[in-house]
Enzyme design. Structure first.
Site, PDB file in Angstrom:
ATOM      1  N   ARG A 235       0.838  -1.205   0.000  1.00 37.85           N
ATOM      2  CA  ARG A 235       0.000   0.000   0.000  1.00 37.85           C
ATOM      3  C   ARG A 235       0.866   1.246   0.000  1.00 37.85           C
ATOM      4  O   ARG A 235       0.845   2.025  -0.929  1.00 37.85           O
ATOM      5  CB  ARG A 235      -0.936  -0.011   1.220  1.00 37.85           C
ATOM      6  CG  ARG A 235      -1.986  -1.121   1.159  1.00 37.85           C
ATOM      7  CD  ARG A 235      -2.669  -1.322   2.474  1.00 37.85           C
ATOM      8  NE  ARG A 235      -1.693  -1.644   3.520  1.00 37.85           N
ATOM      9  CZ  ARG A 235      -1.986  -1.945   4.766  1.00 37.85           C
ATOM     10  NH1 ARG A 235      -3.238  -1.939   5.156  1.00 37.85           N
ATOM     11  NH2 ARG A 235      -1.050  -2.240   5.635  1.00 37.85           N
TER      12      ARG A 235
ATOM     13  N   SER B 271      -6.820  -4.013   7.915  1.00 37.79           N
ATOM     14  CA  SER B 271      -7.683  -4.834   8.777  1.00 37.79           C
ATOM     15  C   SER B 271      -7.798  -4.205  10.159  1.00 37.79           C
ATOM     16  O   SER B 271      -8.867  -4.233  10.776  1.00 37.79           O
ATOM     17  CB  SER B 271      -7.126  -6.256   8.900  1.00 37.79           C
ATOM     18  OG  SER B 271      -7.234  -6.927   7.677  1.00 37.79           O
TER      19      SER B 271
END
Ligand code: PNS
Length: 160
Positions: free
Chosen positions: A91, A129
């Site tokens: 990311r 998450s």
């Protein structure tokens, strides 16, 4: 060619799903390997995480994706399966720093092991998450971060 896509997947996010779909187009088989890390901060148990991924794979019709779980070193799991490629999503730069280190440890631990990195879809590159767990714990709207199936499981778990 087979690839292992390892992770905690607690929970499976839209970013994970995007990577799994892309890997399934690149490889003959994708093994989604769920880390066995039952701890107090987990939302979902190992079997729940596996079940969620299985349902998602069925919904998305990804018939070359299988789910497995592993404990201990990832390279031992890879050796057992005879698979020499691990895939991870990247990311941000901070992911790169963390992942580079793990990839180097792993390549020292297993001859011929390669780690490949897929750049996250920019639409999902902020999703983690842990962020989803935080929002879910306060019964917040997680629909931008996870699939409808996962959202349903989160709502069931947190009773909202
Ligand atoms: O989804 P995550 O939590 O970022 O996944 C991290 C994971 C499971 C890929 C990583 O923690 C891992 O491979 N753990 C197993 C132990 C291991 O093999 N470590 C690498 C040597 S430092």
């Amino acid at each position: 060619m087979k690839v292992i896509y390892p992770g905690s997947f607690d929970p499976l996010t839209l970013g994970h799903i995007d990577i799994i779909k892309r890997l399934s187009k690149m490889y003959d088989q994708v093994v989604v390997a769920v880390l066995i890390n039952e701890n107090k901060n987990s939302i979902f148990s190992l079997s729940e995480r596996e079940e969620i991924i299985k349902t998602q794979i069925e919904v998305d019709g990804l018939d070359n994706v299988v789910i497995s779980s592993f404990d201990g070193l990832l390279v031992n799991f890879a050796k057992d399966l005879g698979i020499k490629t691990i895939a991870r999503g990247l990311r941000e730069v901070t992911d790169y720093e963390y992942e580079k280190n793990i990839a180097m440890f792993n390549s020292k631990l297993m001859d011929g092991l390669e780690t490949i990195f897929l750049l996250s879809n920019p639409n999902y590159s902020y999703i983690s998450s842990s962020g989803v767990r935080e929002v879910a714990s306060f019964k917040g709207d997680v629909s931008s971060f996870v699939s409808r199936e996962v959202e349903g499981k989160i709502r069931e778990k947190f009773d909202y």
